[in-house]
Design an enzyme around this catalytic site. Structure first.
Site, PDB file in Angstrom:
ATOM      1  N   HIS A 143      91.572  34.235  41.554  1.00  0.00           N
ATOM      2  CA  HIS A 143      92.527  33.865  40.521  1.00  0.00           C
ATOM      3  C   HIS A 143      92.248  32.456  40.014  1.00  0.00           C
ATOM      4  O   HIS A 143      92.361  32.166  38.818  1.00  0.00           O
ATOM      5  CB  HIS A 143      93.959  33.975  41.046  1.00  0.00           C
ATOM      6  CG  HIS A 143      95.002  34.008  39.975  1.00  0.00           C
ATOM      7  ND1 HIS A 143      95.851  32.954  39.719  1.00  0.00           N
ATOM      8  CD2 HIS A 143      95.329  34.985  39.095  1.00  0.00           C
ATOM      9  CE1 HIS A 143      96.648  33.272  38.734  1.00  0.00           C
ATOM     10  NE2 HIS A 143      96.372  34.502  38.324  1.00  0.00           N
ATOM     11  N   CYS A 144      91.866  31.575  40.916  1.00  0.00           N
ATOM     12  CA  CYS A 144      91.631  30.173  40.554  1.00  0.00           C
ATOM     13  C   CYS A 144      90.452  30.001  39.598  1.00  0.00           C
ATOM     14  O   CYS A 144      90.424  29.034  38.833  1.00  0.00           O
ATOM     15  CB  CYS A 144      91.364  29.335  41.807  1.00  0.00           C
ATOM     16  SG  CYS A 144      92.738  29.246  42.970  1.00  0.00           S
TER      17      CYS A 144
END
Length: 325
Positions: free
Chosen positions: A316-317
């Site tokens: 996600h990052c």
């Protein structure tokens, strides 16, 4: 005039930006393996054409060539200089008004001042021909998560941290989230995960999986974050949000026997697949099974992210979706 809030992550995407590890001096011996993990993530999101268009962002020509070898035709590769791959925090947030909202970035409170990170979001948005709007306060995309209705969740540890916007009060932050991104309700959680250099980004702690439906980890045995999970669930329930509990990987240590902020919560919701980071822990399969119940129309793909995690984050990052119109 109030703008519509950003669409939730489970809404249709036109494309996604994904950062590709590019700097040997940052990744050291983990660089080749981190590149393999990122390429596998990109291919899973592309899903042989069933998912969204993947735009893999490399910082230089060498990294672009390495990316091409690993992903083939599964991604478009562009070269834009950046400090590191964490595009969730440095790329623009595409609002419900189809404007690319670019916020100030100060290296997670001055910890990592890397050339190119402060304007990569603007450059990517302009390359994609979005109308852009620049905002003069510090906000990272991983610090917030919305359900599409105007409700957003964040943590006090991050958004009220004096190393971000020391002049702003909680009321100020709420007003700016409303004015700049259209969020009308803010659910404030407390702290994020232990030893998270982002100062408690919410995308490692709590994620919306439906309107007013929030996923929060349930502590595993010997879990260093058990109090944080309990507090988050208590606050969310008191706010009136439906809380769904989710497996935690528990205590994960690095080579120096230090606790690291490993989290299954750092999954990415794509058009065809939900890709969840795994760490070789007892609850890896439980996390996959739980996501399968939450997203029955999507493939659930668990992939190891150990080497990406050495840089401080996971799938996600390193991604920022471009929602469909």
């Amino acid at each position: 005039m109030t703008i519509p809030p950003p669409k939730p992550e489970w809404a249709h995407h036109d494309a996604v930006w994904i950062g590709f590890p590019s700097h040997p001096e940052l990744w050291l011996e983990d660089l080749p393996s981190a590149r393999i993990e990122v390429a596998a993530f990109a291919k899973a999101v592309h899903a042989e054409g069933r998912g969204e268009k993947v735009i893999l962002v490399a910082a230089d020509d060498e990294a672009a060539a390495a990316a091409k070898l690993l992903v083939g035709n599964a991604a478009k590769i562009v070269v834009e200089p950046f400090g590191d791959i964490w595009l969730r925090d440095t790329a623009a947030i595409i609002g419900g008004d189809r404007t690319a909202h670019d916020f100030r970035f100060n290296g997670w409170g001055g910890k990592y001042d890397l050339e190119g990170d402060d304007d990569i979001g603007l450059r990517l948005a302009e390359r994609a021909r979005f109308k852009t709007e620049e905002h003069g306060w510090v906000l990272e995309g991983g610090a917030i998560d919305g359900d599409g209705t105007g409700l957003v969740v964040t943590t006090e540890q991050c958004l009220l941290n004096r190393n971000r916007n020391p002049q702003l009060t909680k009321a100020d932050v709420e007003e700016l989230l409303h004015k700049d991104l259209g969020y009308s309700q803010v659910l404030w959680l407390g702290d994020g995960l232990l030893n998270d250099h982002t100062d408690g980004h919410v995308d490692n702690l709590a994620r919306f999986v439906g309107e007013n439906r929030l996923l929060i980890p349930e502590a595993a045995e010997n879990d260093p974050n058990w109090r944080i999970y309990q507090d988050a669930a208590r606050r969310a329930e008191a706010f009136g949000v439906e809380v769904v509990r989710f497996p935690s990987p528990g205590r994960v240590l690095n080579d120096d026997e230090e606790i690291i902020p490993a989290s299954y919560m750092n999954f990415y919701i794509g058009n065809a697949a939900v890709v969840v980071p795994l760490y070789g822990q007892e609850n890896d399969q439980a996390a996959i099974d739980a996501l399968a119940k939450l997203f029955p129309g999507r493939a659930i793909i668990g992939q190891r992210a150990d080497h990406i995690l050495t840089g401080g984050g996971s799938f996600h990052c390193i991604s920022q979706q471009i929602p469909g119109a």
